[in-house]
Write an enzyme that holds these catalytic residues in place. Structure first.
Site, PDB file in Angstrom:
ATOM      1  N   GLU A 130       0.854  -1.183   0.000  1.00 22.14           N
ATOM      2  CA  GLU A 130       0.000   0.000   0.000  1.00 22.14           C
ATOM      3  C   GLU A 130       0.892   1.236   0.000  1.00 22.14           C
ATOM      4  O   GLU A 130       1.833   1.322   0.797  1.00 22.14           O
ATOM      5  CB  GLU A 130      -0.913   0.032   1.235  1.00 22.14           C
ATOM      6  CG  GLU A 130      -1.920   1.156   1.164  1.00 22.14           C
ATOM      7  CD  GLU A 130      -2.901   1.181   2.333  1.00 22.14           C
ATOM      8  OE1 GLU A 130      -3.692   2.131   2.404  1.00 22.14           O
ATOM      9  OE2 GLU A 130      -2.859   0.270   3.181  1.00 22.14           O
ATOM     10  N   ASN A 274      -2.591  -6.291   5.520  1.00 23.79           N
ATOM     11  CA  ASN A 274      -2.659  -7.336   4.504  1.00 23.79           C
ATOM     12  C   ASN A 274      -3.538  -8.501   4.963  1.00 23.79           C
ATOM     13  O   ASN A 274      -3.402  -8.978   6.084  1.00 23.79           O
ATOM     14  CB  ASN A 274      -1.260  -7.878   4.218  1.00 23.79           C
ATOM     15  CG  ASN A 274      -0.223  -6.789   4.099  1.00 23.79           C
ATOM     16  OD1 ASN A 274      -0.285  -5.958   3.225  1.00 23.79           O
ATOM     17  ND2 ASN A 274       0.722  -6.801   5.032  1.00 23.79           N
ATOM     18  N   HIS A 306      -6.490  -1.609  15.256  1.00 25.05           N
ATOM     19  CA  HIS A 306      -6.719  -0.902  13.987  1.00 25.05           C
ATOM     20  C   HIS A 306      -6.555  -1.841  12.803  1.00 25.05           C
ATOM     21  O   HIS A 306      -7.432  -1.908  11.920  1.00 25.05           O
ATOM     22  CB  HIS A 306      -5.737   0.267  13.882  1.00 25.05           C
ATOM     23  CG  HIS A 306      -5.869   1.078  12.627  1.00 25.05           C
ATOM     24  ND1 HIS A 306      -6.613   2.226  12.558  1.00 25.05           N
ATOM     25  CD2 HIS A 306      -5.367   0.887  11.377  1.00 25.05           C
ATOM     26  CE1 HIS A 306      -6.558   2.717  11.339  1.00 25.05           C
ATOM     27  NE2 HIS A 306      -5.805   1.918  10.602  1.00 25.05           N
ATOM     28  N   GLU A 307      -5.444  -2.568  12.766  1.00 26.63           N
ATOM     29  CA  GLU A 307      -5.205  -3.444  11.617  1.00 26.63           C
ATOM     30  C   GLU A 307      -6.183  -4.614  11.584  1.00 26.63           C
ATOM     31  O   GLU A 307      -6.620  -5.031  10.505  1.00 26.63           O
ATOM     32  CB  GLU A 307      -3.760  -3.955  11.629  1.00 26.63           C
ATOM     33  CG  GLU A 307      -2.698  -2.861  11.673  1.00 26.63           C
ATOM     34  CD  GLU A 307      -2.865  -1.785  10.615  1.00 26.63           C
ATOM     35  OE1 GLU A 307      -3.363  -2.092   9.518  1.00 26.63           O
ATOM     36  OE2 GLU A 307      -2.500  -0.632  10.880  1.00 26.63           O
ATOM     37  N   GLU A 329      -9.701   4.394   6.243  1.00 29.45           N
ATOM     38  CA  GLU A 329      -8.842   4.831   7.346  1.00 29.45           C
ATOM     39  C   GLU A 329      -9.595   5.669   8.379  1.00 29.45           C
ATOM     40  O   GLU A 329      -9.407   5.490   9.579  1.00 29.45           O
ATOM     41  CB  GLU A 329      -7.629   5.588   6.813  1.00 29.45           C
ATOM     42  CG  GLU A 329      -6.687   4.741   5.969  1.00 29.45           C
ATOM     43  CD  GLU A 329      -6.123   3.540   6.721  1.00 29.45           C
ATOM     44  OE1 GLU A 329      -6.215   3.477   7.966  1.00 29.45           O
ATOM     45  OE2 GLU A 329      -5.581   2.635   6.044  1.00 29.45           O
TER      46      GLU A 329
END
Length: 869
Positions: A130, A274, A306-307, A329
């Site tokens: 990204e 990912n 968050h991920e 985001e």
């Protein structure tokens, strides 16, 4: 001179669908640090939504050595395709049918210092795709609206790369000749190529499991280097907490059988979501009580959350194009903020988020790089990863929840995920789902997505004794330009003279340029508590006396506004002192501030972390934002005077609290222990302002006896920012103790970079030549160069311009190594118009020097040139 003589500006208005789609991709990697071979087989079909007849197939690719191209097994001669430094074009491909395009190319991971695509981190191979890193691995339709299913086979040396990881589930593995082995991974879910990941190296695995709300058992793996195995327990627990929280609050269950996290020492960002294989900066995985602070522990949990949350808000539903970045985001930052608030202190988390927003994002919104949360154009997409897109984007999502209410917001998110699962969509799609689920008009609210700048609300009050009513008139304006109207939710409370509530808290919905709200049945003039919880990212201009602010600090039941009242008091007093300082007048701190702090100190507090924030003064960068022309020297001198005066006048109270909470609590990270450390350490920071042998001794003893990194760092910070005669001794002692722990050494660099003492700049120059400093390691660059330029206003903005020249030198050096990191360093120079004319000239000179550097990258050029526009 720009490396690309004609940098292309990309515009949102020019978006068109991809001419082709990729149904499946089969990737085969033969790994070698100098020459990795990549073979891709793409199953391609023309996009039925494309309006072009017989379009050429144009694939993106950068820094690749092309070996061969074939369609349906037939090799193509060079005359049948065109190749340049950025793309591969094939004009005649099969139309109206599926075909297989096979491409072989090679890449050099070891030479990849930009850390985009496939690169080497120490001895480990890993990827960062990204936003547009996949094109540095192989030729592809590198855009987020092309979603495909990936199968990946990795081949590598068993000794160098015993662990071979990619997205999805492991489906096969085997042995080969010459000490080689292979592993195949398959991801059943469609995803854009920016979510592809690959990791290969000598890694240890920490394993656990999680049982979902439907009873599925998920394997959880965290991969780290051998020396870091003992620093993963908090990360693993944070992952399980995240999975549980997302099920309970959003009904989102994990969809694969395996969830993997890999900690990487060289990484441009914090972490990357990912699919099934998150790659993390070691900073946001590794923690042990003696090596990580309370803040580190909280940030690790927040970033892991968050991920993980991106699995739905970003992966299952992704963005159509990079202009929609805030779709994933902004929403996910909001989700991780709420997660952290639930895990820690809601009051403290909200205040800390707003502090970041107001000190840095508001400055971004007021500067030459201002842009909407859904930008209109870009030259380099990596420059989209801004506080505006992330933090302001989260505030916009928060406002939607405020307008709808928690239950209705959940209805909207459920519809959004149900309606768009497996799709690449837009910010408008998100807002429409919220509106449709609740039959709520958000048409005016959409303007938040398309305009930049921070709105200013001007507030006037008029109390009518005869009618026992209060009229509140609010005007909205955006000083950046004549912007469209916004729909702004404003939480409001009214307090009686005895501190009791005069009316129920309400949400005022401002939809007009000027609007008046009437409150009836008020037997006395109330004190207004406006914008509770910081319900909108705006600036409020409203007359408030020091006495009113002191009253709110004592009585306001809204934790944010109570803290805000104290901050406003401090700001008013410090800004007043700055005027006297600039006129060479005597300086004296208003006794009302001392009395207000004394009241806070005398009260009993259940949330000690919140109590510590009430004792904190506004940061220097926030004070700078309140000045029309920033005077860094005046800010530093007057703020220090206020802090020292409070320390002198309230010394016994600070000493009493310090002793009360100075406890031996190794390894305890519960809310109570964290709060006790925060109170103790802010008391220490006040007491060391006294610059006495006794105060030095307090810090010395705490440093020498600390059982956790929080206390040791707090003590060392006090020592470094004082005239403590043992300063050099303790800095060297700290380095000797922790020189083998990279993340702790980062802290050592940052402490010195942020010091306010006179010798700081010469120390920073010498640290560039320290054996532990690496310009190729983003964490190390941020810890020294980034910390100095962004967190040390006093010395970075030295009147002789040495700080600006230093930063420009480092940006130019970084430009050829890591353009993405270099461009982020430029931000410290972008606010040049806020300073006096002499500093403006010095900063502009360095920006111009950067722009005129040979082969300047698009990343750096865009930020520097727009700063001067």
């Amino acid at each position: 001179m720009l490396g690309d003589a004609n940098p292309q500006t990309i515009y949102l208005k020019d978006y068109t669908v991809a001419d082709y789609l990729i149904k499946n991709v089969d990737l085969h990697f033969i790994l070698d640090e100098n020459k990795t071979r990549v073979v891709s087989k793409l199953t391609i079909i023309q996009n039925p939504q494309s309006n072009l007849p017989n379009p050429a197939l144009i694939l993106q690719g950068e820094g690749l050595v092309l070996v061969s191209v074939a369609i349906d097994g037939k090799p193509l001669d060079e005359c049948h395709y065109q190749q340049n430094t950025e793309q591969l074009r094939i004009d005649n491909v099969p139309q109206n049918q599926t075909f297989i395009l096979a491409i072989e190319n090679t890449i050099n991971p070891k030479a990849n210092t930009a850390l985009e695509g496939l690169y080497l981190s120490s001895t480990m191979m890993c990827t960062q795709c990204e936003a547009q890193g996949f094109r540095k691995i192989t030729y592809f339709l590198d855009r987020p609206d092309v979603m495909t299913r990936f199968k990946t086979t990795l081949v590598g040396d068993k000794d160098k790369y015993p662990v071979l990881l990619s997205n999805g589930n492991k489906v096969a593995e085997g042995e080969l000749q010459n000490n080689q082995h292979w592993v195949s991974w398959e991801d059943p879910f469609k995803k854009p190529c920016y979510l592809f990941a690959l990791v290969a190296g000598q890694l240890e695995c920490i394993e656990d499991t999680y049982t979902t709300m439907r009873g599925r058992e998920i394997c959880l793996h965290i991969f780290v280097e051998q020396d870091d195995v003992d620093k993963c327990s908090h990360a693993m627990q944070s992952l399980k907490n995240s999975m549980r929280w997302d099920e309970e609050n959003y009904g989102r269950e994990y969809d694969l059988d395996l969830y993997m996290i890999v900690a990487v020492g060289h990484f441009n960002m914090g972490a990357m979501e990912n699919k099934g294989l998150n790659i993390f900066n070691t900073k946001f995985v590794l923690a042990r009580p003696d090596t990580a602070t309370d803040s580190d522990y909280e940030h690790i949990e927040g970033v892991i959350g968050h991920e993980y949350f991106h699995n739905w808000s970003g992966n299952r539903v992704t963005c159509r194009d990079w202009f929609q970045l805030s779709l994933k985001e902004g929403f996910t930052v909001f989700r991780d903020q709420e997660f952290t608030a639930d895990q820690t202190s809601k009051a403290v988390k909200r205040i800390e988020d707003v502090k970041l927003l107001r000190s840095r994002q508001f400055a971004e919104d007021a500067g030459p790089l201002a842009h909407p949360i859904r930008p209109d154009s870009y030259i380099e997409v990596n420059n989209f990863y801004t506080l505006t897109v992330y933090e302001k984007g989260a505030e916009v999502v928060r406002m939607i929840r405020t307008l709808l209410g928690e239950d209705n917001f959940r209805k909207g998110s459920d519809l959004y995920f149900e309606r768009h699962d497996g799709q690449a969509v837009t910010c408008d799609d998100f807002v429409c789902a919220m509106a449709d689920a609740n039959n709520f008009d958000l048409s005016l609210f959409k303007n938040w997505y398309s305009q930049s700048g921070t709105p200013v609300l001007t507030v006037e009050q008029e109390y009518n004794q005869q009618q026992q009513s209060l009229a509140i008139t609010i005007k909205q304006n955006n000083p950046a330009s004549n912007k469209a109207l916004l729909h702004i939710p404003i939480k409001c409370g009214l307090l009686n003279a005895d501190g009791s509530s005069a009316a129920d808290e309400t949400i005022l919905q401002l939809k007009q340029r000027e609007q008046t709200f009437i409150f009836d049945q008020l037997t006395e003039k109330p004190v207004l508590s406006l914008l509770r919880g910081f319900s909108a990212p705006v600036i409020v201009k409203m007359k408030q006396s020091l006495e009113q602010l002191s009253f709110l600090l004592k009585y306001d039941e809204d934790t944010f506004n109570r803290w805000e009242a104290g901050q406003k008091m401090c700001c008013q007093i410090i800004l007043g002192l700055i005027e006297y300082y600039q006129q060479n007048q005597p300086l004296q701190v208003n006794p009302l501030l001392i009395e207000s702090f004394k009241q806070v100190l005398q009260q009993s507090w259940d949330d000690l972390s919140y109590f510590s924030l009430l004792l904190s003064l506004p940061e220097e960068n926030y004070l700078a934002g309140q000045m029309e022309v920033i005077d860094v020297d005046a800010i530093h001198v007057t703020r220090d005077l206020v802090k020292k005066t409070l320390a002198e006048q309230l010394q016994s109270q600070f000493q009493g609290l310090y002793q009360q909470y100075h406890k031996d609590q190794p390894g305890q990270f519960d809310v109570g222990a964290i709060g006790q450390r925060r109170v103790k350490n802010i008391c220490l920071s006040y007491l060391t302002q006294l610059q006495t042998a006794q105060s030095y001794q307090l810090a010395d003893i705490q440093f020498e006896t600390a059982k956790n990194m929080t206390d040791q760092m707090a003590a060392l910070s006090c020592i470094v920012n004082s005239d403590n005669p043992a300063k050099e001794k303790y800095l060297q002692s700290f380095y000797q103790q922790w020189q083998d722990q990279a993340l702790v050494v980062d802290k050592w660099f940052t402490l010195q970079a942020c010091s306010s003492t006179n010798e700081t700049f010469s120390i920073i120059q010498s640290l560039l030549n320290h054996s532990a400093f690496e310009l190729t390691n983003p964490n190390r660059v941020r810890s020294l160069i980034g910390a100095f330029s962004q967190a040390n206003q006093l010395h970075f903005h030295a009147a002789n311009g040495q700080g600006y020249q230093f930063l420009a030198d480092q940006i130019i050096a970084l430009n050829s190594l890591n353009p993405q990191l270099a461009s982020r360093m430029v931000s410290a120079l972008t606010q040049w118009q806020r300073y006096d004319s002499a500093r403006q000239t010095l900063m502009k000179t360095e920006l111009e020097r950067i722009i005129n550097t040979a082969d300047i990258s698009r990343d750096v050029f865009e930020v520097a040139s727009k700063s001067l526009a």
